[in-house]
Design a protein around this motif. Structure first.
Motif, PDB file in Angstrom:
ATOM      1  N   THR A 214       0.832  -1.203   0.000  1.00 25.44           N
ATOM      2  CA  THR A 214       0.000   0.000   0.000  1.00 25.44           C
ATOM      3  C   THR A 214       0.868   1.256   0.000  1.00 25.44           C
ATOM      4  OG1 THR A 214      -1.738  -1.165   1.219  1.00 25.44           O
ATOM      5  CG2 THR A 214      -1.830   1.236   1.217  1.00 25.44           C
ATOM      6  N   GLU A 215       1.930   1.248   0.798  1.00 25.81           N
ATOM      7  CA  GLU A 215       2.832   2.402   0.833  1.00 25.81           C
ATOM      8  C   GLU A 215       3.504   2.618  -0.524  1.00 25.81           C
ATOM      9  OE1 GLU A 215       1.595   3.498   4.284  1.00 25.81           O
ATOM     10  OE2 GLU A 215       3.203   4.603   3.285  1.00 25.81           O
ATOM     11  N   LEU A 218       0.919   4.150  -2.887  1.00 31.51           N
ATOM     12  CA  LEU A 218       0.712   5.567  -2.589  1.00 31.51           C
ATOM     13  C   LEU A 218       1.889   6.414  -3.070  1.00 31.51           C
ATOM     14  CD1 LEU A 218      -0.833   5.307   1.001  1.00 31.51           C
ATOM     15  CD2 LEU A 218      -2.023   5.765  -1.146  1.00 31.51           C
ATOM     16  N   LYS A 251      -7.157  -0.373   3.414  1.00 35.37           N
ATOM     17  CA  LYS A 251      -5.973   0.064   4.134  1.00 35.37           C
ATOM     18  C   LYS A 251      -5.971   1.549   4.488  1.00 35.37           C
ATOM     19  CE  LYS A 251      -3.912  -3.872   4.345  1.00 35.37           C
ATOM     20  NZ  LYS A 251      -3.719  -4.536   5.655  1.00 35.37           N
ATOM     21  N   THR A 252      -6.631   2.385   3.680  1.00 37.22           N
ATOM     22  CA  THR A 252      -6.575   3.833   3.909  1.00 37.22           C
ATOM     23  C   THR A 252      -7.914   4.430   4.300  1.00 37.22           C
ATOM     24  OG1 THR A 252      -7.082   4.480   1.613  1.00 37.22           O
ATOM     25  CG2 THR A 252      -4.779   3.960   2.140  1.00 37.22           C
ATOM     26  N   ILE A 259      -8.263   9.245  -2.921  1.00 36.27           N
ATOM     27  CA  ILE A 259      -6.831   9.400  -2.616  1.00 36.27           C
ATOM     28  C   ILE A 259      -6.189  10.374  -3.593  1.00 36.27           C
ATOM     29  CG2 ILE A 259      -4.606   8.203  -2.680  1.00 36.27           C
ATOM     30  CD1 ILE A 259      -6.097   5.715  -1.608  1.00 36.27           C
TER      31      ILE A 259
END
Length: 320
Positions: A214-215, A218, A251-252, A259
């Motif tokens: 996920t990081e 992003l 996740k976010t 996003i």
């Protein structure tokens, strides 16, 4: 006896004629070894019954353990779970799995090689996020050494029970070789699992997956912020767009579109604070052709327009 019960009884009786029953742990390990060594076989199923022995379900395969009848004590890594008829365990290749049952217990162990899970097969249930994600992660080289499992409890008259028996029948009927009907039976079972009420999922591993992924996603969005699309990011990270979208939401707490919007607003604020670019130019740089849309969303989130935000920043500088 109603029609449904009669059909189940007839079907169950047919299964007893199939050559898939094993008597002990040694037979299970031997049969799985034969399966592993045959490059033409990608799926297998074996049944144990009337044994109180501790039956090891060999690792290195994705596995489904299904309790056809009776009561079973299942060992999953270092924990134990009591399951009765309708109990089901889905594990990746890393999970240590074994079980023992009472005199009535009859248990199916399904084995799947990684090659079984083609892109077209996975695509048939990508709209079932939990199970789709489970299989994608079970096949990922990044999660080698990490045990993953899901444990369900159903009744013996559920559709899951029927589809598990159907898959067993089809696998053995085809002598453990793939065909379209076998894969259809597998998909039916997985979709039925996925759409079951939440209370049927009684246990799962505690591993929080995809945090690092996920990081990375992003960070990639940041780099490609002006032109980024969901399809582009999904292709970059080898996921279906729907799966990636559900992962980001989980996740976010935000969808992909949200996003991107929030990141563009933050980027816009930096431009407004640090440059003399016009708002029109900034909006175009951020990838928006419709300035009014961005203005509206900016004001909804920040409470003021981009021009008012710039003036606010200028007033702060004069008072420093």
């Amino acid at each position: 006896m109603d029609v449904t019960t009669t059909q189940y009884a007839s079907f169950y009786q047919f299964l007893r004629t199939l050559d898939c029953y094993l008597g002990d742990d040694g037979q299970m390990i031997g049969e799985v070894q034969h399966f592993a060594e045959n490059p033409q076989r990608e799926i297998a199923a074996f049944v144990t019954r009337k044994t109180s022995d501790q039956i090891e379900v060999p690792a290195n395969f994705i596995r489904i353990l299904y309790v056809m009848k009776g009561n079973v004590l299942v060992s999953i890594d270092s924990s134990e779970k009591k399951l009765s008829t309708g109990g089901l365990v889905l594990t990746n290749a890393e999970t240590k799995l074994s079980y023992s049952g009472n005199d009535e217990a009859e248990v199916i162990a399904f084995y799947f090689k990684p090659s079984y899970f083609t892109e077209s097969l996975l695509g048939q249930f990508f709209e079932e996020p939990l199970l789709y994600r489970f299989f994608v992660e079970a096949l990922s080289d990044e999660l080698v050494g990490i045990s993953r499992f899901l444990v369900y409890a159903f009744s013996d008259n559920s559709d899951v029970h029927f589809y598990a028996l159907l898959l067993l029948k089809q696998i053995v009927k085809m002598a453990y070789f793939n065909n379209k009907v076998t894969k259809s039976a597998f998909v039916l079972l997985i979709v039925e699992l996925s759409q079951a009420a939440p209370e049927h999922l009684i246990a799962k591993d505690s591993f929080v997956s995809n945090g690092q992924l996920t990081e990375e996603v992003l960070a990639y969005i940041d780099v490609r912020l002006e032109q980024v699309t969901l399809e582009e990011v999904a292709q970059k990270f080898h996921f279906h767009p729907n799966y990636l979208s559900s992962l980001l939401k989980e996740k976010t707490g935000y969808s992909f579109t949200e996003i991107v919007l929030l990141k563009r607003i933050e980027r816009c604020k930096s431009y407004l604070e640090q440059t003399d670019l016009t708002v029109q130019t900034i909006v175009e740089r951020l990838g928006y052709k419709d300035k009014a849309f961005f203005y509206k969303r900016f004001k909804q989130i920040e409470g003021i327009t981009p021009r008012q935000y710039r003036k606010k920043c200028e007033r702060k500088k004069t008072h420093v």
